[in-house]
Design a protein around this motif. Structure first.
Motif, short mmCIF file in Angstrom:
data_model
loop_
_atom_site.label_atom_id
_atom_site.label_comp_id
_atom_site.label_asym_id
_atom_site.label_seq_id
_atom_site.Cartn_x
_atom_site.Cartn_y
_atom_site.Cartn_z
N ASP A 193 0.80 -1.22 0.00
CA ASP A 193 0.00 0.00 0.00
C ASP A 193 0.84 1.27 0.00
O ASP A 193 0.36 2.33 0.41
CB ASP A 193 -0.97 0.00 1.19
CG ASP A 193 -0.48 -0.80 2.38
OD1 ASP A 193 0.71 -1.13 2.42
OD2 ASP A 193 -1.29 -1.11 3.25
N GLY A 194 2.09 1.17 -0.45
CA GLY A 194 2.87 2.39 -0.65
C GLY A 194 3.63 2.86 0.59
O GLY A 194 3.74 2.15 1.59
N GLN B 152 -6.08 -2.38 -3.81
CA GLN B 152 -6.75 -1.67 -2.72
C GLN B 152 -7.68 -0.60 -3.29
O GLN B 152 -7.33 0.12 -4.23
CB GLN B 152 -5.71 -1.07 -1.78
CG GLN B 152 -5.05 -2.13 -0.91
CD GLN B 152 -4.11 -1.54 0.11
OE1 GLN B 152 -3.06 -1.04 -0.24
NE2 GLN B 152 -4.50 -1.60 1.39
N ARG B 153 -8.84 -0.49 -2.68
CA ARG B 153 -9.90 0.35 -3.23
C ARG B 153 -9.51 1.83 -3.30
O ARG B 153 -10.03 2.57 -4.14
CB ARG B 153 -11.16 0.19 -2.36
CG ARG B 153 -12.45 0.62 -3.06
CD ARG B 153 -13.65 0.21 -2.23
NE ARG B 153 -14.89 0.52 -2.92
CZ ARG B 153 -15.51 1.68 -2.82
NH1 ARG B 153 -15.01 2.65 -2.06
NH2 ARG B 153 -16.65 1.90 -3.47
N GLU C 114 -10.29 -2.81 0.58
CA GLU C 114 -9.28 -2.04 1.31
C GLU C 114 -8.37 -2.95 2.13
O GLU C 114 -7.16 -2.73 2.22
CB GLU C 114 -9.96 -1.00 2.22
CG GLU C 114 -9.04 0.15 2.60
CD GLU C 114 -8.36 0.80 1.40
OE1 GLU C 114 -7.12 0.92 1.43
OE2 GLU C 114 -9.04 1.15 0.42
N GLU C 115 -8.96 -4.00 2.70
CA GLU C 115 -8.17 -4.90 3.54
C GLU C 115 -7.41 -5.91 2.69
O GLU C 115 -7.98 -6.56 1.81
CB GLU C 115 -9.08 -5.64 4.52
CG GLU C 115 -9.79 -4.72 5.52
CD GLU C 115 -10.73 -5.50 6.41
OE1 GLU C 115 -10.43 -6.69 6.70
OE2 GLU C 115 -11.75 -4.95 6.81
N LEU C 116 -6.13 -6.07 2.98
CA LEU C 116 -5.31 -7.01 2.23
C LEU C 116 -5.80 -8.44 2.42
O LEU C 116 -5.76 -9.26 1.51
CB LEU C 116 -3.85 -6.90 2.68
CG LEU C 116 -3.20 -5.51 2.58
CD1 LEU C 116 -1.74 -5.57 2.99
CD2 LEU C 116 -3.34 -4.92 1.18
#
Length: 449
Positions: A105-106, A308-309, A260-262
């Motif tokens: 997620d960066g 991820q959304r 959103e959740e991995l």
């Protein structure tokens, strides 16, 4: 053909296919980065007695001079020495890629005081086609004040999500005491043989102030479902939408899943790929796409990826070809090709809907194993009904090799809607791999000696 016989034959073929053709999938990621790919059913073909894992690594966030954080490996067990040059290069590539997938997620992290731990997995394919699965637990170390999350990642060739989740539970419990307590547990695990399906291995582990604990790790009886959690998919999507996704995957289209959740992404994508059993998704497969690889969605070849959304707008701005985009948070499809309703034969589709809806309304089904068995049975039955006659259309030569009669196979189906689907399905990579192995191995078929 009975479901049992079909499954037994398919398992034998799939086992050989995994060993020979598993590395031939389309690969579309930048060079030198091990690539995400399908692996959730590969555990069926691993012999009991192998090592549980190759590495345990801890990936932590390190602050860089410009102020942002980058994931770095801060702990590795075991340290491998005396490697040959090629082995060392392979290990370096692997260890370089792991942090990217542990924090996909960066770099926009900051110290925090609360964080709910999450479990997810990824699959990496090396240049020689060998595959490794990363089982991850992202957590906030115990302590006071603001802290940064870290990831414990177990790298293994073995596919068994539930079993490794339990191992990560033990790792997390020990992490709250001391990193030093993790080492003897993982050493004991590494010295223990991987159990056969349905069998249990017991690990002895000493914890300060608690004494010696006996930890039992049991492998599911149905090995082909041990990396799967169908319940995660059923909780987020209606049976009707699941069938649309299944139909798109059957035709090897481009599929993008958003959450959103991995943990949700990895569980749901593994589940979708498992719906194809006894066939295998053989194209680009990345359950959680790192932010720096979002342009993967521009690939012209088939892919199944999770994103991820928060990156939805960036994804929609990409110059993509037609793709099915599924929002797992909202439980809906936000972009479709448009023909998903017509792909599956109506009668077979209705039978699967009845089975899936019966599961949703059945209060007697509680365990994930029961859910997995019921869902898998519904989709295997679909394949048996659609193409269970394939063995009767392999023409065997005197040398023992077979030749699949594609036209006769398709024409032998009375239903027009089934014929229409078969004519498309026989052109897919997954069917070709399946038939190639069937042609090489003369396994007795009903009505074909």
């Amino acid at each position: 053909a009975s479901i049992g016989n079909f499954l037994r034959r398919s398992l034998r073929r799939a086992g050989r296919r995994e060993g020979k053709d598993g590395a031939s999938a389309a690969e579309n990621l930048p060079p030198q980065v091990p690539q995400g790919k399908q692996g959730e059913r590969s555990s069926v073909f691993y012999s009991a007695g192998q090592f549980f894992f190759e590495y345990l690594v801890v990936v932590s966030l390190k602050k860089m001079p410009d102020g942002h954080y980058e994931p770095k490996i801060t702990y590795q067990f075991p340290k491998r020495e005396n490697l040959l040059k090629g082995q060392k290069e392979e290990e370096e590539r692997l260890l370089q890629a792991i942090p990217l997938f542990c924090f996909p997620d960066g770099n926009n992290w900051a110290p925090i005081t609360e964080f709910t731990s999450e479990t997810f997995s990824f699959v990496l394919t090396n240049v020689d086609g060998s595959r490794k699965i990363g089982y991850c637990r992202r957590l906030l170390p115990s302590g006071r004040g603001v802290r940064l999350p870290e990831v414990f990642c177990i790298i293994s060739c073995l596919g068994c999500f539930g079993l490794f989740s339990k191992i990560l539970d033990e790792v997390e419990k020990r992490r709250q005491i001391s990193m030093a307590v993790i080492y003897p547990f993982m050493q004991g695990l590494r010295e223990s043989p991987f159990p056969a399906p349905g069998k249990t291995v017991t690990i002895k582990s000493f914890i300060p102030e608690s004494g010696t604990e006996l930890i039992e790790l049991t492998r599911p009886v149905d090995a082909h479902l041990e990396h799967v959690e169908f319940q995660a998919l059923l909780q987020r999507l209606s049976p009707h939408l699941i069938l649309h996704i299944f139909a798109s995957a059957m035709l090897e289209r481009r599929l993008i899943f958003l959450a959103e959740e991995l943990s949700v992404l990895s569980q749901c994508i593994h589940a979708v790929a498992a719906l194809l059993y006894p066939f295998t998704w053989a194209h680009t497969y990345i359950p959680v796409v790192p932010e720096c690889l979002l342009d993967t969605v521009c690939c012209p070849t088939p892919f199944m990826v999770g994103i991820q959304r928060r990156h939805l707008e960036r994804v929609l701005e990409q110059p993509m070809e037609e793709a099915l985009i599924v929002d797992l948070c909202e439980g809906k499809i936000i972009r479709a090709v448009g023909d998903e309703e017509e792909i599956l034969p109506r009668k077979l589709q209705n039978e699967m809907l009845i089975s899936l809806n019966r599961h949703n309304n059945n209060n007697n089904v509680h365990t994930s194993e029961q859910v997995n068995a019921l869902v898998s049975e519904a989709f295997v039955r679909f394949f048996v009904r659609l193409l269970g006659h394939y063995g009767s259309h392999i023409k065997w030569g005197r040398s023992g090799s077979g030749s699949f009669q594609e036209r006769a196979f398709c024409k032998a189906t009375a239903s027009k809607s089934c014929r229409r689907l078969l004519k498309k399905f026989v052109k897919t990579n997954m069917f070709s791999l399946f038939i190639e192995e069937a042609e090489k191995s003369r396994i007795p078929q009903e009505g074909n000696g």
